[in-house]
Scaffold this motif. Sequence first.
Motif, PDB file in Angstrom:
ATOM      1  N   MET A   1      48.745  28.947  70.967  1.00 24.84           N
ATOM      2  CA  MET A   1      47.432  29.526  71.101  1.00 24.84           C
ATOM      3  C   MET A   1      46.650  28.681  72.102  1.00 24.84           C
ATOM      4  O   MET A   1      46.595  27.470  71.999  1.00 24.84           O
ATOM      5  N   ARG A   2      46.069  29.332  73.054  1.00 25.48           N
ATOM      6  CA  ARG A   2      45.300  28.624  74.064  1.00 25.48           C
ATOM      7  C   ARG A   2      43.816  28.704  73.759  1.00 25.48           C
ATOM      8  O   ARG A   2      43.392  29.306  72.773  1.00 25.48           O
ATOM      9  N   ILE A   3      43.032  28.082  74.617  1.00 26.45           N
ATOM     10  CA  ILE A   3      41.592  27.988  74.389  1.00 26.45           C
ATOM     11  C   ILE A   3      40.940  29.370  74.374  1.00 26.45           C
ATOM     12  O   ILE A   3      40.101  29.669  73.526  1.00 26.45           O
ATOM     13  N   GLY A   4      41.338  30.243  75.289  1.00 28.57           N
ATOM     14  CA  GLY A   4      40.744  31.578  75.362  1.00 28.57           C
ATOM     15  C   GLY A   4      41.000  32.413  74.118  1.00 28.57           C
ATOM     16  O   GLY A   4      40.103  33.096  73.606  1.00 28.57           O
ATOM     17  N   SER A   5      42.229  32.381  73.613  1.00 32.59           N
ATOM     18  CA  SER A   5      42.534  33.153  72.408  1.00 32.59           C
ATOM     19  C   SER A   5      41.851  32.549  71.180  1.00 32.59           C
ATOM     20  O   SER A   5      41.481  33.275  70.256  1.00 32.59           O
TER      21      SER A   5
ATOM     22  N   LEU B   1      40.647  25.789  64.423  1.00 31.16           N
ATOM     23  CA  LEU B   1      41.846  24.937  64.373  1.00 31.16           C
ATOM     24  C   LEU B   1      42.672  25.081  65.646  1.00 31.16           C
ATOM     25  O   LEU B   1      43.163  24.098  66.201  1.00 31.16           O
ATOM     26  N   GLY B   2      42.831  26.307  66.117  1.00 32.19           N
ATOM     27  CA  GLY B   2      43.565  26.522  67.359  1.00 32.19           C
ATOM     28  C   GLY B   2      42.882  25.886  68.549  1.00 32.19           C
ATOM     29  O   GLY B   2      43.534  25.343  69.445  1.00 32.19           O
ATOM     30  N   LEU B   3      41.554  25.917  68.567  1.00 36.33           N
ATOM     31  CA  LEU B   3      40.794  25.297  69.653  1.00 36.33           C
ATOM     32  C   LEU B   3      40.978  23.778  69.644  1.00 36.33           C
ATOM     33  O   LEU B   3      41.200  23.169  70.694  1.00 36.33           O
ATOM     34  N   ILE B   4      40.925  23.192  68.475  1.00 34.38           N
ATOM     35  CA  ILE B   4      41.113  21.736  68.363  1.00 34.38           C
ATOM     36  C   ILE B   4      42.524  21.343  68.805  1.00 34.38           C
ATOM     37  O   ILE B   4      42.704  20.397  69.567  1.00 34.38           O
ATOM     38  N   ILE B   5      43.522  22.084  68.349  1.00 30.47           N
ATOM     39  CA  ILE B   5      44.901  21.783  68.728  1.00 30.47           C
ATOM     40  C   ILE B   5      45.104  21.981  70.229  1.00 30.47           C
ATOM     41  O   ILE B   5      45.783  21.182  70.882  1.00 30.47           O
ATOM     42  N   SER B   6      44.511  23.015  70.797  1.00 34.54           N
ATOM     43  CA  SER B   6      44.636  23.260  72.240  1.00 34.54           C
ATOM     44  C   SER B   6      44.034  22.127  73.050  1.00 34.54           C
ATOM     45  O   SER B   6      44.608  21.693  74.051  1.00 34.54           O
TER      46      SER B   6
ATOM     47  N   ASN C   1      45.065  17.247  76.480  1.00 32.62           N
ATOM     48  CA  ASN C   1      44.632  15.905  76.851  1.00 32.62           C
ATOM     49  C   ASN C   1      45.711  14.845  76.637  1.00 32.62           C
ATOM     50  O   ASN C   1      45.399  13.659  76.606  1.00 32.62           O
ATOM     51  N   ARG C   2      46.950  15.272  76.493  1.00 32.33           N
ATOM     52  CA  ARG C   2      48.019  14.280  76.336  1.00 32.33           C
ATOM     53  C   ARG C   2      48.173  13.496  77.629  1.00 32.33           C
ATOM     54  O   ARG C   2      47.928  13.995  78.715  1.00 32.33           O
TER      55      ARG C   2
END
Length: 76
Positions: A1-5, A43-48, A53-54
Motif C-alpha cells: 500500500m502506498r501513500i496515495g492509497s 497504519l498503511g500511511l505510517i508503514i509507507s 525512509n530506509r
Amino acid sequence: MRIGSSIALIAIGAILAFALAPGLIPFMDQVLIGYILMVVGVLGLIISIIMSNRTRHTVVERRTAPETIVERRPEV
C-alpha cells in the motif's frame, strides 16, 4: 500500500463515518466500517513512510595507481 492509497482509505472512511446519514446503507454499520478504514489507512500511511525512509547504500570508488579500492558505506 502506498501513500496515495492510504490517503484514499482515510478519506473514504471519513466519508462513511462522518458525512453520510446513519442508516443510509442497510444491514451494515457504516460508521464502524468508516473507522476501520481510517485506522487501516493510517497504519498503511505510517508503514509507507517508514519504508520510503530506509537508508540507501552507496558505493564510493577511489582510484589510485595501480589498484582500485572500493568502499561500501551507508548513506546518512
